[in-house]
Design a protein around this motif. Sequence first.
Motif, PDB file in Angstrom:
ATOM      1  N   PHE A  41       0.848  -1.189   0.000  1.00  0.00           N
ATOM      2  CA  PHE A  41       0.000   0.000   0.000  1.00  0.00           C
ATOM      3  C   PHE A  41       0.883   1.239   0.000  1.00  0.00           C
ATOM      4  N   GLU A  42       0.554   2.187  -0.870  1.00  0.00           N
ATOM      5  CA  GLU A  42       1.249   3.471  -0.931  1.00  0.00           C
ATOM      6  C   GLU A  42       0.194   4.559  -1.038  1.00  0.00           C
ATOM      7  N   GLY A  43      -0.108   5.196   0.091  1.00  0.00           N
ATOM      8  CA  GLY A  43      -1.191   6.166   0.116  1.00  0.00           C
ATOM      9  C   GLY A  43      -2.500   5.472  -0.225  1.00  0.00           C
ATOM     10  N   ALA A  44      -3.231   6.026  -1.191  1.00  0.00           N
ATOM     11  CA  ALA A  44      -4.485   5.411  -1.624  1.00  0.00           C
ATOM     12  C   ALA A  44      -4.260   4.325  -2.658  1.00  0.00           C
ATOM     13  N   GLY A  45      -3.022   4.154  -3.106  1.00  0.00           N
ATOM     14  CA  GLY A  45      -2.720   3.177  -4.146  1.00  0.00           C
ATOM     15  C   GLY A  45      -2.174   1.887  -3.578  1.00  0.00           C
ATOM     16  N   LEU A  72       3.122   1.038   4.844  1.00  0.00           N
ATOM     17  CA  LEU A  72       2.573   0.777   6.174  1.00  0.00           C
ATOM     18  C   LEU A  72       1.975  -0.615   6.266  1.00  0.00           C
ATOM     19  N   ASN A  73       1.533  -1.145   5.131  1.00  0.00           N
ATOM     20  CA  ASN A  73       0.912  -2.467   5.112  1.00  0.00           C
ATOM     21  C   ASN A  73       1.355  -3.231   3.867  1.00  0.00           C
ATOM     22  N   VAL A  74       1.816  -4.464   4.076  1.00  0.00           N
ATOM     23  CA  VAL A  74       2.278  -5.315   2.985  1.00  0.00           C
ATOM     24  C   VAL A  74       1.690  -6.708   3.183  1.00  0.00           C
ATOM     25  N   ILE A  75       1.268  -7.336   2.083  1.00  0.00           N
ATOM     26  CA  ILE A  75       0.807  -8.723   2.117  1.00  0.00           C
ATOM     27  C   ILE A  75       1.489  -9.483   0.989  1.00  0.00           C
ATOM     28  N   ALA A  76       2.069 -10.658   1.317  1.00  0.00           N
ATOM     29  CA  ALA A  76       2.720 -11.499   0.323  1.00  0.00           C
ATOM     30  C   ALA A  76       2.247 -12.936   0.484  1.00  0.00           C
ATOM     31  N   HIS A  77       2.408 -13.720  -0.595  1.00  0.00           N
ATOM     32  CA  HIS A  77       1.893 -15.086  -0.605  1.00  0.00           C
ATOM     33  C   HIS A  77       2.758 -15.943  -1.525  1.00  0.00           C
ATOM     34  N   ILE A  78       3.050 -17.157  -1.100  1.00  0.00           N
ATOM     35  CA  ILE A  78       3.688 -18.157  -1.945  1.00  0.00           C
ATOM     36  C   ILE A  78       2.716 -19.317  -2.062  1.00  0.00           C
ATOM     37  N   ARG A  79       2.438 -19.720  -3.290  1.00  0.00           N
ATOM     38  CA  ARG A  79       1.325 -20.639  -3.536  1.00  0.00           C
ATOM     39  C   ARG A  79       1.752 -22.099  -3.672  1.00  0.00           C
ATOM     40  N   GLY A 100     -14.412   2.852  -2.028  1.00  0.00           N
ATOM     41  CA  GLY A 100     -13.459   3.821  -2.527  1.00  0.00           C
ATOM     42  C   GLY A 100     -12.034   3.598  -2.093  1.00  0.00           C
ATOM     43  N   ARG A 101     -11.712   2.383  -1.639  1.00  0.00           N
ATOM     44  CA  ARG A 101     -10.327   2.070  -1.307  1.00  0.00           C
ATOM     45  C   ARG A 101     -10.037   0.624  -1.675  1.00  0.00           C
ATOM     46  N   TYR A 102      -8.764   0.340  -1.915  1.00  0.00           N
ATOM     47  CA  TYR A 102      -8.363  -1.001  -2.307  1.00  0.00           C
ATOM     48  C   TYR A 102      -8.304  -1.930  -1.093  1.00  0.00           C
ATOM     49  N   TRP A 103      -8.643  -3.185  -1.347  1.00  0.00           N
ATOM     50  CA  TRP A 103      -8.492  -4.249  -0.362  1.00  0.00           C
ATOM     51  C   TRP A 103      -7.603  -5.327  -0.973  1.00  0.00           C
ATOM     52  N   ILE A 104      -6.686  -5.855  -0.164  1.00  0.00           N
ATOM     53  CA  ILE A 104      -5.761  -6.897  -0.590  1.00  0.00           C
ATOM     54  C   ILE A 104      -5.983  -8.120   0.304  1.00  0.00           C
ATOM     55  N   PHE A 105      -5.970  -9.309  -0.332  1.00  0.00           N
ATOM     56  CA  PHE A 105      -6.303 -10.536   0.396  1.00  0.00           C
ATOM     57  C   PHE A 105      -5.418 -11.686  -0.074  1.00  0.00           C
ATOM     58  N   ALA A 106      -4.958 -12.508   0.864  1.00  0.00           N
ATOM     59  CA  ALA A 106      -4.230 -13.737   0.547  1.00  0.00           C
ATOM     60  C   ALA A 106      -4.664 -14.817   1.524  1.00  0.00           C
ATOM     61  N   HIS A 107      -4.762 -16.042   1.022  1.00  0.00           N
ATOM     62  CA  HIS A 107      -5.325 -17.148   1.801  1.00  0.00           C
ATOM     63  C   HIS A 107      -4.410 -18.359   1.764  1.00  0.00           C
ATOM     64  N   ASP A 178      -6.915  -3.038   4.116  1.00  0.00           N
ATOM     65  CA  ASP A 178      -7.464  -1.943   3.306  1.00  0.00           C
ATOM     66  C   ASP A 178      -6.519  -0.757   3.293  1.00  0.00           C
ATOM     67  N   GLY A 179      -5.296  -0.954   3.774  1.00  0.00           N
ATOM     68  CA  GLY A 179      -4.312   0.114   3.820  1.00  0.00           C
ATOM     69  C   GLY A 179      -4.295   0.860   5.133  1.00  0.00           C
ATOM     70  N   ASP A 180      -5.389   0.788   5.907  1.00  0.00           N
ATOM     71  CA  ASP A 180      -5.429   1.417   7.226  1.00  0.00           C
ATOM     72  C   ASP A 180      -4.989   0.459   8.317  1.00  0.00           C
ATOM     73  N   GLN A 181      -5.381  -0.795   8.188  1.00  0.00           N
ATOM     74  CA  GLN A 181      -5.039  -1.826   9.149  1.00  0.00           C
ATOM     75  C   GLN A 181      -4.895  -3.154   8.422  1.00  0.00           C
ATOM     76  N   LEU A 182      -4.371  -4.136   9.138  1.00  0.00           N
ATOM     77  CA  LEU A 182      -4.176  -5.462   8.565  1.00  0.00           C
ATOM     78  C   LEU A 182      -4.815  -6.477   9.503  1.00  0.00           C
ATOM     79  N   PHE A 183      -5.663  -7.341   8.944  1.00  0.00           N
ATOM     80  CA  PHE A 183      -6.318  -8.393   9.708  1.00  0.00           C
ATOM     81  C   PHE A 183      -5.648  -9.725   9.402  1.00  0.00           C
ATOM     82  N   ALA A 184      -5.428 -10.518  10.446  1.00  0.00           N
ATOM     83  CA  ALA A 184      -4.798 -11.824  10.298  1.00  0.00           C
ATOM     84  C   ALA A 184      -5.646 -12.866  11.008  1.00  0.00           C
ATOM     85  N   HIS A 185      -6.142 -13.837  10.246  1.00  0.00           N
ATOM     86  CA  HIS A 185      -6.950 -14.900  10.837  1.00  0.00           C
ATOM     87  C   HIS A 185      -6.177 -16.205  10.811  1.00  0.00           C
TER      88      HIS A 185
END
Length: 274
Positions: A41-45, A72-79, A100-107, A178-185
Amino acid sequence: MCQLLGMNCNVPTDICFSFAGFRARGGLTDHHRDGWGIAFFEGAGARVFLDPSPSADSPVAELVKHYPIRSLNVIAHIRKATQGEVRLENTHPFQRELWGRYWIFAHNGNLKNFAPTLTGRFLPVGTTDSELAFCYLLDRLAQRFPQGTRDIAELHAELRVLAIEIGSHGEFNFLLSDGDQLFAHCSSRLCYIVRKAPFPVAHLADEDLTVDFNEVTTPLDRVAVIATTPLTDNERWTQIVPGNLLAFRDGEPVALRDTSTVAQDYPRGTVTNA
């Protein structure tokens, strides 16, 4: 088992050190060779790199390893593919827009007999259970909060319900931001470490690389790193108790009702690789 990596900070920080070890798990120190990806995440992008090739051999991964992108927030995944062919469209992390904001998800996991009804606002492009779960999750958030919300407690409560529902179909370890916080389940295996002053000298478990964070940080910096298994072999990582959803903001877990941060510590000097 796929590999997850997340980072949440109180100041923009690069992930070069952690990524160097994480990348090795994609075909070098582990058998996950079915693609990899990372989102910053870089600002709103959101800057997203995806490659269906093994991360250990990927020129794109080599670029990221040496590219000090600060976020501030990074998500990476190896499949490790369980559902869906090894193709670019099936490579995590996935990205969508909501409110109006991006969401990033990895499972990480394998959902069986998971066939939810979608409204059509969010539809999968690929054929993975992971992207389908992401679309369903965002569908439900959009229905629950039609005007949107930035209240972390509200988001956490709804995500907790969804994690239980979707997780009834199989392992559902995931990272979401969503760039503001990161959730981890954590459904089965996920751990984290919070680095803050006095900073440690850390050594990677998957590569012979050491860094003294005191030399590259300020006393006010705080960084949380989340991973499937510990990335270093000389630090104490905290295992998230299976069934728990943690919210990270400003480089540490946020205290929320019904969120347990009581966890099992990995002994210092011990690494438990899958």
